[in-house]
Design a protein around this motif. Structure first.
Motif, PDB file in Angstrom:
ATOM      1  N   GLU A 174      -9.829  -4.720  17.583  1.00 38.46           N
ATOM      2  CA  GLU A 174      -8.484  -4.462  18.089  1.00 38.46           C
ATOM      3  C   GLU A 174      -7.409  -4.816  17.057  1.00 38.46           C
ATOM      4  OE1 GLU A 174      -8.491  -5.049  22.888  1.00 38.46           O
ATOM      5  OE2 GLU A 174      -8.911  -6.841  21.691  1.00 38.46           O
ATOM      6  N   LEU A 175      -7.701  -5.786  16.203  1.00 36.61           N
ATOM      7  CA  LEU A 175      -6.730  -6.237  15.209  1.00 36.61           C
ATOM      8  C   LEU A 175      -6.881  -5.537  13.860  1.00 36.61           C
ATOM      9  CD1 LEU A 175      -6.881 -10.085  15.904  1.00 36.61           C
ATOM     10  CD2 LEU A 175      -5.195  -8.448  16.735  1.00 36.61           C
ATOM     11  N   TRP A 176      -7.853  -4.645  13.736  1.00 37.50           N
ATOM     12  CA  TRP A 176      -8.078  -3.921  12.488  1.00 37.50           C
ATOM     13  C   TRP A 176      -7.066  -2.775  12.383  1.00 37.50           C
ATOM     14  CZ3 TRP A 176      -9.706  -3.794   7.805  1.00 37.50           C
ATOM     15  CH2 TRP A 176     -10.080  -2.598   7.172  1.00 37.50           C
ATOM     16  N   VAL A 177      -6.371  -2.701  11.247  1.00 40.81           N
ATOM     17  CA  VAL A 177      -5.318  -1.696  11.073  1.00 40.81           C
ATOM     18  C   VAL A 177      -5.877  -0.319  10.746  1.00 40.81           C
ATOM     19  CG1 VAL A 177      -3.599  -3.385  10.357  1.00 40.81           C
ATOM     20  CG2 VAL A 177      -5.044  -2.286   8.632  1.00 40.81           C
ATOM     21  N   GLY A 178      -7.162  -0.252  10.453  1.00 39.64           N
ATOM     22  CA  GLY A 178      -7.760   1.036  10.099  1.00 39.64           C
ATOM     23  C   GLY A 178      -7.562   1.350   8.619  1.00 39.64           C
ATOM     24  N   TRP A 179      -8.325   2.330   8.136  1.00 35.90           N
ATOM     25  CA  TRP A 179      -8.222   2.689   6.720  1.00 35.90           C
ATOM     26  C   TRP A 179      -6.862   3.257   6.340  1.00 35.90           C
ATOM     27  CZ3 TRP A 179     -11.376   0.237   3.897  1.00 35.90           C
ATOM     28  CH2 TRP A 179     -12.669  -0.065   4.348  1.00 35.90           C
ATOM     29  N   PRO A 180      -6.177   3.985   7.236  1.00 29.65           N
ATOM     30  CA  PRO A 180      -4.810   4.403   6.869  1.00 29.65           C
ATOM     31  C   PRO A 180      -3.883   3.213   6.616  1.00 29.65           C
ATOM     32  CG  PRO A 180      -5.618   5.737   8.691  1.00 29.65           C
ATOM     33  CD  PRO A 180      -6.621   4.636   8.486  1.00 29.65           C
ATOM     34  N   GLY A 181      -4.032   2.146   7.411  1.00 28.74           N
ATOM     35  CA  GLY A 181      -3.222   0.951   7.187  1.00 28.74           C
ATOM     36  C   GLY A 181      -3.545   0.278   5.861  1.00 28.74           C
ATOM     37  N   VAL A 182      -4.832   0.216   5.534  1.00 26.80           N
ATOM     38  CA  VAL A 182      -5.237  -0.372   4.252  1.00 26.80           C
ATOM     39  C   VAL A 182      -4.688   0.456   3.099  1.00 26.80           C
ATOM     40  CG1 VAL A 182      -7.217  -0.874   2.772  1.00 26.80           C
ATOM     41  CG2 VAL A 182      -7.296  -1.455   5.204  1.00 26.80           C
ATOM     42  N   LEU A 183      -4.804   1.784   3.212  1.00 32.05           N
ATOM     43  CA  LEU A 183      -4.273   2.665   2.166  1.00 32.05           C
ATOM     44  C   LEU A 183      -2.767   2.489   2.031  1.00 32.05           C
ATOM     45  CD1 LEU A 183      -4.766   4.914   0.118  1.00 32.05           C
ATOM     46  CD2 LEU A 183      -4.443   6.575   1.966  1.00 32.05           C
ATOM     47  N   GLY A 184      -2.077   2.336   3.165  1.00 27.22           N
ATOM     48  CA  GLY A 184      -0.635   2.104   3.117  1.00 27.22           C
ATOM     49  C   GLY A 184      -0.286   0.829   2.379  1.00 27.22           C
ATOM     50  N   ALA A 185      -1.106  -0.221   2.575  1.00 26.20           N
ATOM     51  CA  ALA A 185      -0.862  -1.482   1.860  1.00 26.20           C
ATOM     52  C   ALA A 185      -1.111  -1.324   0.368  1.00 26.20           C
ATOM     53  CB  ALA A 185      -1.760  -2.579   2.436  1.00 26.20           C
ATOM     54  N   LEU A 186      -2.182  -0.612   0.008  1.00 26.30           N
ATOM     55  CA  LEU A 186      -2.505  -0.427  -1.407  1.00 26.30           C
ATOM     56  C   LEU A 186      -1.470   0.425  -2.129  1.00 26.30           C
ATOM     57  CD1 LEU A 186      -6.373   0.117  -1.213  1.00 26.30           C
ATOM     58  CD2 LEU A 186      -5.125  -1.971  -1.771  1.00 26.30           C
ATOM     59  N   VAL A 187      -0.761   1.257  -1.382  1.00 25.66           N
ATOM     60  CA  VAL A 187       0.318   2.059  -1.970  1.00 25.66           C
ATOM     61  C   VAL A 187       1.653   1.334  -1.853  1.00 25.66           C
ATOM     62  CG1 VAL A 187       1.625   4.225  -1.770  1.00 25.66           C
ATOM     63  CG2 VAL A 187      -0.873   4.238  -1.557  1.00 25.66           C
ATOM     64  N   GLY A 188       1.874   0.666  -0.717  1.00 21.26           N
ATOM     65  CA  GLY A 188       3.177   0.052  -0.458  1.00 21.26           C
ATOM     66  C   GLY A 188       3.493  -1.102  -1.377  1.00 21.26           C
ATOM     67  N   ALA A 189       2.530  -1.971  -1.652  1.00 23.62           N
ATOM     68  CA  ALA A 189       2.795  -3.133  -2.517  1.00 23.62           C
ATOM     69  C   ALA A 189       3.165  -2.702  -3.938  1.00 23.62           C
ATOM     70  CB  ALA A 189       1.602  -4.086  -2.513  1.00 23.62           C
ATOM     71  N   PRO A 190       2.402  -1.807  -4.577  1.00 22.70           N
ATOM     72  CA  PRO A 190       2.830  -1.346  -5.905  1.00 22.70           C
ATOM     73  C   PRO A 190       4.170  -0.609  -5.871  1.00 22.70           C
ATOM     74  CG  PRO A 190       0.514  -0.842  -5.558  1.00 22.70           C
ATOM     75  CD  PRO A 190       1.058  -1.302  -4.245  1.00 22.70           C
ATOM     76  N   LEU A 191       4.439   0.114  -4.787  1.00 23.42           N
ATOM     77  CA  LEU A 191       5.721   0.812  -4.680  1.00 23.42           C
ATOM     78  C   LEU A 191       6.870  -0.187  -4.585  1.00 23.42           C
ATOM     79  CD1 LEU A 191       7.191   3.519  -4.413  1.00 23.42           C
ATOM     80  CD2 LEU A 191       6.855   3.374  -1.934  1.00 23.42           C
ATOM     81  N   LEU A 192       6.676  -1.247  -3.788  1.00 22.90           N
ATOM     82  CA  LEU A 192       7.687  -2.298  -3.705  1.00 22.90           C
ATOM     83  C   LEU A 192       7.893  -2.962  -5.062  1.00 22.90           C
ATOM     84  CD1 LEU A 192       9.541  -4.152  -2.023  1.00 22.90           C
ATOM     85  CD2 LEU A 192       7.533  -5.556  -1.523  1.00 22.90           C
ATOM     86  N   ALA A 193       6.797  -3.209  -5.789  1.00 19.99           N
ATOM     87  CA  ALA A 193       6.893  -3.795  -7.120  1.00 19.99           C
ATOM     88  C   ALA A 193       7.640  -2.861  -8.072  1.00 19.99           C
ATOM     89  CB  ALA A 193       5.497  -4.087  -7.661  1.00 19.99           C
ATOM     90  N   LEU A 194       7.376  -1.569  -7.955  1.00 20.52           N
ATOM     91  CA  LEU A 194       8.041  -0.589  -8.815  1.00 20.52           C
ATOM     92  C   LEU A 194       9.549  -0.590  -8.600  1.00 20.52           C
ATOM     93  CD1 LEU A 194       6.800   2.989  -9.571  1.00 20.52           C
ATOM     94  CD2 LEU A 194       9.146   2.664  -8.841  1.00 20.52           C
ATOM     95  N   VAL A 195       9.965  -0.538  -7.332  1.00 25.66           N
ATOM     96  CA  VAL A 195      11.394  -0.500  -7.023  1.00 25.66           C
ATOM     97  C   VAL A 195      12.070  -1.803  -7.449  1.00 25.66           C
ATOM     98  CG1 VAL A 195      13.087  -0.367  -5.156  1.00 25.66           C
ATOM     99  CG2 VAL A 195      11.089   1.133  -5.134  1.00 25.66           C
ATOM    100  N   SER A 196      11.452  -2.937  -7.107  1.00 26.78           N
ATOM    101  CA  SER A 196      12.041  -4.227  -7.445  1.00 26.78           C
ATOM    102  C   SER A 196      12.118  -4.419  -8.956  1.00 26.78           C
ATOM    103  CB  SER A 196      11.221  -5.355  -6.811  1.00 26.78           C
ATOM    104  OG  SER A 196      11.820  -6.605  -7.035  1.00 26.78           O
TER     105      SER A 196
END
Length: 451
Positions: A157-179
């Protein structure tokens, strides 16, 4: 091979041990941010799943209320977590800016300078995201032990699923890029000013205007809640998120004002140096104490919880709901203050390394180690107290249209707020004190590097 990609690892090696430590701190910050963000999103998805597939009459009756509370917790936690991730990309920014400014003066184009930084920060963000995803998986059994709705969640129930994991793997580098790109504005525009270590321009009062607009919009929506119909709750949560996010704009500007006040009242060398550092770069101080400012806002917002859960004549299901509200509030506070402590400790350690040249020159000039240590402590402690209390008061003021003076009139609310602030300050101070051995190590090697 692209010259930018070829030069990036050489610059990293040229930075020596300090560069490796800063990189490790940045990756750690991204990992913590990613793991806790995925955990919070997983909790929200768990409540949404139970509301959509109720297994009891209780869940049919109040499942949507739990989803609303989960969204509120998401807002309260994601802003500090995203702030931690954004700050990670700025660790060691002064030394990095100095090196890149030198490259600009030697003929490197703005595009190449930006590319060098983005290669470094995006790499840190991606490695941190991978580590954070693994940490999230390791934390799932722990989160599954927390009881809600009369039972515990399953790991599924607490697993975000592979789309959530993919979002994290893309979102963190994107946040780093913008910052990272935002932090390079001075290097690309005025490399000579960076190389000569000129003070950055002052912060505009527009930051105060943005914060007032955000807080005012939330208070207006709160006072006119009945006019918005079915969209009232969604709009209220959205305006609350906007007001919360503007704290990151208001914080450095407020610390700049505090620095001027402390400078006028400084009557000892430690106070004078601490005030000058705060005034010269309030953004750097905010990166250290801002986590507690955001946590103080969360504590002020949740100070109304005892008002909602005490003295009510309710049945067993109502009591279960109130118990879960308290559990969720405490869990939110614990996570927020842990994030604040992690942010403060990581940023303070990076700040010590960032100022290695300054510390070395001061030591060679005969400044006592005890004075430098006192300045390091004082430049954090006073802003820490001001930011923590100020943000909590701001949250209470914003909630006046909804709850009036209930939070400050309730002994339970005041005790909760006071306990959170005292505990949070002690936790953050303890985290920043972990950089004391690092300062001693820096002063043990008083070689002044060219960068």
């Amino acid at each position: 091979m692209n010259p930018v990609l070829a030069l990036a690892p050489r610059l990293q090696r040229a930075g020596g041990r300090d560069a490796r430590v800063v990189t490790g701190l940045a990756v750690t910050a991204f990992a913590v941010s990613t793991a806790l963000t995925l955990s919070v999103v997983g909790g929200l998805l768990g409540f949404v799943h139970r509301a959509q597939h109720p297994t009891s009459q209780y869940l049919r009756d109040v499942g949507d209320a739990y989803v609303l509370f989960a969204w509120t917790a998401l807002v309260l936690l994601v802003v500090p977590l995203v702030t931690l991730g954004g700050a990670a990309a700025r660790l060691g920014v002064s030394r990095r800016d100095a090196r890149l400014a030198t490259l600009r003066l030697l003929g490197a184009t703005p595009r190449e300078v930006v590319g060098l930084t983005l290669v470094e920060t995006v790499g840190q963000g991606f490695v941190g995201a991978v580590a954070g995803t693994v940490l999230y998986g390791a934390l799932l059994p722990l989160w599954a032990l927390v009881p809600f709705q009369g039972t515990t969640f399953t790991v599924g129930e607490l697993w975000v699923g592979w789309p959530g994991v993919l979002g994290a793997l893309v979102g963190a580098p994107l946040l780093a890029l913008v910052s990272g790109a935002v932090s390079l504005r001075r290097v690309t525009v005025s490399p000579l000013g960076v190389a000569r270590r000129q003070a950055p321009p002052g912060l505009s009062a527009l930051r105060l205007v943005l914060a007032l607009v955000g807080a005012g919009a939330f208070m207006v929506v709160s006072a006119t809640l009945g006019m918005w119909g079915a969209a009232a709750v969604i709009l209220l949560v959205a305006m609350f998120a906007v007001a919360f996010a503007t704290l990151n704009a208001l914080g450095p500007w407020t610390l700049g004002l505090l620095g001027r006040l402390l400078l006028r009242r400084a009557n000892t060398p430690a106070r004078l140096l601490a005030a000058r550092r705060l005034l010269d770069d309030p953004r750097a101080t905010w990166r250290i104490v801002g986590g507690l400012g955001l946590a103080g806002f969360v504590a002020g917002s949740l100070a109304i919880v005892p008002v909602l859960t005490v003295g009510q004549d309710v049945d067993a299901e109502g009591q279960l709901l109130f118990d879960d509200i308290v559990t969720g509030a405490m869990l939110t506070l614990v996570i927020t203050f842990l994030v604040a402590a992690a942010s403060a400790g990581i940023s303070q350690a990076a700040s010590v390394l960032d100022r290695r040249r300054e510390y070395a020159l001061a030591d060679l000039a005969g400044v006592p180690v005890e004075l430098l240590d006192a300045v390091r402590r004082r430049e954090v402690l006073v802003p820490l107290l001001a930011v923590g209390v100020g943000s909590a008061v701001l949250a209470l003021v914003m909630l006046l249209p909804l709850f009036g003076l209930a939070a400050v009139q309730s002994p339970g609310g005041l005790l909760l707020l006071l306990g959170c602030l005292v505990g949070g300050v002690l936790l953050v101070v303890g985290a920043t004190e972990t950089s004391r051995p690092l300062l001693r190590s820096v002063l043990a090697t008083t070689v002044v590097r060219a960068d």
